[in-house]
Design a protein around this motif. Structure first.
Motif, PDB file in Angstrom:
ATOM      1  N   GLN A   1       0.869  -1.043   0.014  1.00  0.00           N
ATOM      2  CA  GLN A   1      -0.024   0.021  -0.093  1.00  0.00           C
ATOM      3  C   GLN A   1       0.916   1.213  -0.135  1.00  0.00           C
ATOM      4  OE1 GLN A   1      -2.091  -0.016   3.457  1.00  0.00           O
ATOM      5  NE2 GLN A   1      -3.668  -1.751   2.879  1.00  0.00           N
ATOM      6  N   VAL A   2       0.231   2.409  -0.616  1.00  0.00           N
ATOM      7  CA  VAL A   2       0.946   3.591  -0.647  1.00  0.00           C
ATOM      8  C   VAL A   2       0.097   4.631   0.083  1.00  0.00           C
ATOM      9  CG1 VAL A   2       1.864   5.557  -1.661  1.00  0.00           C
ATOM     10  CG2 VAL A   2       2.008   3.158  -2.759  1.00  0.00           C
ATOM     11  N   ARG A   3       0.557   5.123   0.975  1.00  0.00           N
ATOM     12  CA  ARG A   3      -0.354   6.166   1.795  1.00  0.00           C
ATOM     13  C   ARG A   3       0.240   7.611   1.926  1.00  0.00           C
ATOM     14  NH1 ARG A   3      -3.616   3.384   6.099  1.00  0.00           N
ATOM     15  NH2 ARG A   3      -3.618   1.252   5.534  1.00  0.00           N
ATOM     16  N   LEU A   4      -0.999   8.322   1.844  1.00  0.00           N
ATOM     17  CA  LEU A   4      -0.377   9.967   1.757  1.00  0.00           C
ATOM     18  C   LEU A   4      -0.721  10.377   3.162  1.00  0.00           C
ATOM     19  CD1 LEU A   4      -1.748  10.373  -1.872  1.00  0.00           C
ATOM     20  CD2 LEU A   4       0.528  10.089  -1.170  1.00  0.00           C
ATOM     21  N   TRP A   5      -0.040  11.650   3.527  1.00  0.00           N
ATOM     22  CA  TRP A   5      -0.307  12.042   4.514  1.00  0.00           C
ATOM     23  C   TRP A   5       0.167  13.620   4.674  1.00  0.00           C
ATOM     24  CZ3 TRP A   5      -1.037   8.125   8.210  1.00  0.00           C
ATOM     25  CH2 TRP A   5      -0.551   6.861   8.000  1.00  0.00           C
ATOM     26  N   THR A   6      -0.647  14.222   5.345  1.00  0.00           N
ATOM     27  CA  THR A   6      -0.213  15.928   5.188  1.00  0.00           C
ATOM     28  C   THR A   6       0.428  15.956   6.600  1.00  0.00           C
ATOM     29  OG1 THR A   6      -2.654  15.933   6.216  1.00  0.00           O
ATOM     30  CG2 THR A   6      -2.275  16.898   4.186  1.00  0.00           C
ATOM     31  N   PRO A   7       1.720  16.658   6.274  1.00  0.00           N
ATOM     32  CA  PRO A   7       2.632  16.671   7.297  1.00  0.00           C
ATOM     33  C   PRO A   7       2.238  17.781   8.478  1.00  0.00           C
ATOM     34  CG  PRO A   7       3.800  17.030   5.206  1.00  0.00           C
ATOM     35  CD  PRO A   7       2.360  16.548   4.926  1.00  0.00           C
ATOM     36  N   ALA A   8       1.533  18.861   8.047  1.00  0.00           N
ATOM     37  CA  ALA A   8       1.143  19.757   8.946  1.00  0.00           C
ATOM     38  C   ALA A   8       0.259  19.284  10.007  1.00  0.00           C
ATOM     39  CB  ALA A   8       0.661  21.020   8.117  1.00  0.00           C
TER      40      ALA A   8
ATOM     41  N   LEU B   1      -4.253   1.468  -3.276  1.00  0.00           N
ATOM     42  CA  LEU B   1      -4.150  -0.096  -3.308  1.00  0.00           C
ATOM     43  C   LEU B   1      -3.849  -0.249  -5.033  1.00  0.00           C
ATOM     44  CD1 LEU B   1      -6.973  -0.797  -1.331  1.00  0.00           C
ATOM     45  CD2 LEU B   1      -4.895  -0.812  -0.336  1.00  0.00           C
ATOM     46  N   GLY B   2      -3.271  -1.448  -5.221  1.00  0.00           N
ATOM     47  CA  GLY B   2      -3.062  -1.761  -6.612  1.00  0.00           C
ATOM     48  C   GLY B   2      -1.795  -2.565  -6.748  1.00  0.00           C
TER      49      GLY B   2
ATOM     50  N   ILE C   1       6.294  -2.288  -1.890  1.00  0.00           N
ATOM     51  CA  ILE C   1       6.750  -0.867  -2.614  1.00  0.00           C
ATOM     52  C   ILE C   1       8.325  -1.100  -2.480  1.00  0.00           C
ATOM     53  CG2 ILE C   1       6.165   1.371  -2.872  1.00  0.00           C
ATOM     54  CD1 ILE C   1       4.049  -0.017  -2.985  1.00  0.00           C
ATOM     55  N   THR C   2       8.935  -0.723  -3.408  1.00  0.00           N
ATOM     56  CA  THR C   2      10.498  -0.500  -3.505  1.00  0.00           C
ATOM     57  C   THR C   2      10.913   0.686  -3.787  1.00  0.00           C
ATOM     58  OG1 THR C   2      10.640  -0.830  -6.050  1.00  0.00           O
ATOM     59  CG2 THR C   2      10.925  -2.630  -4.627  1.00  0.00           C
TER      60      THR C   2
END
Lengths: 521, 254
Positions: free
Chosen positions: A214-221, A231-232, A237-238
């Motif tokens: 999985q690749v997850r996105l976050w808001t650092p603020a 997903l996919g 993930i390398t």
């Protein structure tokens, strides 16, 4: 009869000492006068006519001269000088191909035996402008931050240098504040080890890739997840790579993200809508590393021994580079640093809005690629690295075909683990399992020096922003800061109790994490 | 029964009867359980209890299968960065080779003796060819040149057929055995030859050379096992050349 020790020697009295004749001063060696021709190392042109100089002219004086010749007396640039020795035809030992001038030509070239200089040659002094700013040398560990419950696998510093993000085997990623050296946020959500972490160039999104695919996105603020996980991918993930800022179309608000995985595919995601744009298939084995180049070209290196070049617009395969004999482990672009830091440079100016940020990023990119077109270097398990010419379609007029490598960099005795271009694109550092870090020339790929000192495999290498310092992280639990003038260790940074898996260099701080679950700054 | 079935097959209504019988079984079992008494009942109830327990387990397992539980999220141990992920084979190979080496050392250590290697002895040195026959033409007999042990109750084979001659002068019965830790030496009777490192032929002949493992009678020493039994025989390894010295010096293998 037992042998007696001789009685102790009688010390001379002061009076007796004063009666000795004063020692004669060493005979003065006449300082020869030499002819120096300054050459610019960017294009090989002569900077002014050949000048007659005494051989003991110091480095500062040489620098002043070069600045005067170039007419830049208002903002003088610091320069580094080196000479290329003419190798005698019977030389069998491979020497470093350049002699750095640190003090003066007299001390570094003429007096040192073993070099083939004589005061009668015309010395061609190659001048390399260095960054105007200097990064302060790292000396000690200022903070050890615990919090992760598992070995730390990856770390990345934010483009401004304010934060650092680390991903660990306990399925969390943490954001640390570099100024106060305290933890800021803990990002949970992954179901497997967090294998890679990347910042986007505007510091608005943080992307993490995990062992669960999985690749997850976050808001650092705020430390909150930025939508659902992507997903996919079917395997872990390398590598992750964001689209460079100057390539973003004016419609999209956030850059696209390329993710490479062991399942052999690379997926390009639109981060604002969190949907898949397109998939780059074609590799027959795990894609080990992906990079988004500045000309809207995506490079991927894979375990099927090929490097493929794709178009960033529609995902079509442009070219396949087939020269390696074993897995392609690592890849670096000469514009890596510029693309990662985007609009932020050493002056500390913050762009007012997105448009200005884009234009600054574009200006920085153009400035670097005007002299050196974007070059790619790939390192592999076959102990060699390949330097490839610019792959973008605009350079078809060059004489070298883009498919053939510019140079093959041999010398490592074991697999090459990590390779990195210096931020000014002039030098390449490669770390291998044979305990050595090797420095090569960025434009031609010629070998410069081998930095020895580690006692176990070197895992990662990171350049300082002014390209003057290099830090390497190794399996032997130490980090070493290298002096690039003498090619020896400047400072040893011990303190980790177990293998150091990742290192990153921010303004004047080094962030490192390893198997001992602690982050050191 | 099988033969009859093969020859004549089954009844026409066999399947029907079978089906009905199995359907009735549950009812029959419950009726029986309620009516039987005595020790037959005890046996039946015990059997039924065991069956019930088993049935309950399978039912529970089926129930769990249908419920979707959230995974514990057990994250695997041994996190590695991406560049080390596919290289586990290397680490394992090293671990395997060291494990194999350790095991080999252990196995060797079980039979570690004070003299692990001995000089090889040629056959001419070991045997003397004895020429027999009216004209001394036959030379198939051999006489052993080294010290031998023949054991009590030894009788020679019929002399005409004897191939190896063990001369009485070279037969020895006692050995000087040194205890390695106590550093004292005892003279103990030999019980037998366990192994001669030169060849199994010499072992069977009972030849005593340097490095031979012999079994000696240690009841004199008074050693006792942990169980309380008296130890009366132990192995010892010969450390000298008995044919030169006239005596056997050996070290006890504790």
């Amino acid at each position: 009869m037992a042998t007696l020790l001789p009685p102790p020697k009688r010390q001379k009295s002061n009076y007796a000492k004063s009666l000795e004749k004063p020692k004669e001063p060493e005979p003065e060696i006449a300082i020869p006068s030499i002819v120096v021709q300054f050459k610019s190392s960017e294009d090989g042109s002569n900077l002014g006519p050949a000048i007659n100089l005494p051989a003991d002219t110091g480095r500062d004086a040489l620098q002043m001269l070069v600045n005067k010749l170039r007419g830049e007396t208002e903002d003088p640039l610091p320069y580094a000088f080196h000479l290329l020795p003419k190798l005698p035809s019977t030389s069998t030992t491979p020497q470093s191909s350049r002699v750095q001038i640190n003090n003066s030509i007299q001390l570094d070239a003429l007096k040192v035996s073993g070099t083939t200089f004589s005061p009668e040659d015309v010395f061609e002094l190659w001048c390399e402008p260095q960054a105007v700013f200097r990064v302060r040398s790292v000396g000690r560990c200022s903070a050890t931050l615990t919090g992760h419950s598992s070995p730390i696998l990856c770390c990345a510093h934010s483009p401004t240098g304010k934060y650092a993000a680390t991903g660990s085997g306990d399925a969390t990623a943490r954001i640390w504040d570099m100024d106060t050296e305290t933890p800021k946020w803990t990002l949970t959500g992954h179901k497997g080890w967090v294998l890679c972490v990347e910042w986007d160039s505007r510091e608005k999104i943080l992307a993490t890739g995990g062992h669960d695919g999985q690749v997850r996105l976050w808001t650092p603020a705020t430390g909150q997840p930025f939508g659902q996980p992507l997903l996919g991918h079917t395997k872990w993930i390398t590598s992750l790579s964001f689209e460079p800022l100057h390539l973003m179309s004016s419609k999209s608000t956030s850059p696209r993200l390329a993710t490479a995985s062991k399942d052999g595919t690379v997926r390009i995601w639109n981060t604002s809508t969190r949907t898949l744009d397109f998939v780059l298939t074609g590799h027959a084995a795990s894609v080990n590393v992906v990079r988004w180049g500045g000309e809207n070209v995506i490079y991927t290196g894979s375990s099927d021994r090929t490097v493929k070049v794709w178009s960033g617009v529609d995902g079509k395969l442009i070219r396949t580079l087939n020269e390696h004999a074993h897995w392609v482990n690592t890849m670096a672009l000469s514009t890596d640093f510029i693309l990662r830091t985007g609009p932020y440079d050493h002056t500390g100016k913050l762009p007012k809005d997105d448009e200005e940020a884009k234009s600054i990023a574009l200006a920085r990119y153009k400035h670097l690629t005007s002299t050196h077109p974007e070059a790619l270097i790939t390192g592999s398990d076959d102990h060699t690295l390949f330097l490839w010419p610019d792959q973008a379609s605009s350079s078809f007029s060059s004489t070298a075909t883009p498919k053939k490598p510019l140079a093959r960099l041999t010398g490592h005795q074991k697999q090459v683990n990590h390779v990195a271009f210096s931020p000014d694109g002039r030098m390449i550092a490669s770390a291998g399992f044979d305990n050595a870090v090797k420095i090569w020339e960025g434009k031609t790929g010629k070998f410069i020096a081998s930095l020895r000192g580690h006692v176990a495999a070197v895992y990662r290498v990171a350049w300082s922003a002014d390209s003057r310092m290099l830090v390497s992280a190794s399996k032997d639990t130490t980090l070493k800061l290298w002096n690039l003038k003498t090619y020896k260790i400047r400072i040893d940074l011990p303190g980790h109790t177990d293998e150091v898996y990742c290192v990153d260099f921010v303004a004047d701080k080094v962030v490192s994490g390893g198997r001992d679950k602690s982050v050191k700054m | 029964m099988d033969e009859h079935r093969k020859r004549h097959g089954r009844r026409m209504d066999y399947e029907e009867k079978k089906r009905k019988r199995t359907a009735r079984e549950a009812h029959k079992a419950s009726a029986d359980a309620q009516k039987i008494f005595g020790h037959k009942a005890k046996l039946q109830h015990a059997k039924r209890h065991a069956e019930k327990v088993q049935m309950k387990k399978t039912l529970k397992a089926h129930d769990e299968r249908n419920v979707k539980q959230k995974d514990d999220g057990a994250v695997k141990e041994g996190a590695l960065p991406t560049y080390l992920l596919d290289r586990e084979g290397q680490k394992d190979a090293k671990a395997l080779s060291t494990a194999v080496k350790d095991r080999r050392k252990d196995r060797a250590a079980k039979y570690s003796v004070p003299l692990p290697k001995v000089r090889g002895i040629a056959e001419e040195e070991m045997f003397k060819v004895i020429k027999t026959g009216k004209h001394k033409g036959k030379s198939w007999k051999r006489m052993v040149n080294k010290a031998t042990f023949v054991g009590e109750g030894f009788t020679r084979k019929p002399v005409k057929l004897e191939r190896f001659i063990r001369p009485m002068g070279l037969r020895m019965t006692k050995a000087n055995v040194t205890h390695p830790e106590l550093k004292t030496t005892f003279q103990l009777p030999i019980l037998g030859v366990k192994k001669n490192p030169q060849s199994p032929l010499y072992t069977s002949l009972g030849v005593l050379t340097k490095g031979t493992i012999v079994e000696v009678n240690v009841s004199e020493l008074g050693m006792v096992t942990t169980g309380g039994k008296v130890v009366w025989s132990k192995y010892a390894q010969i450390t000298n050349n008995p044919e030169n010295d006239g005596c056997i010096n050996s070290v006890l293998l504790v």
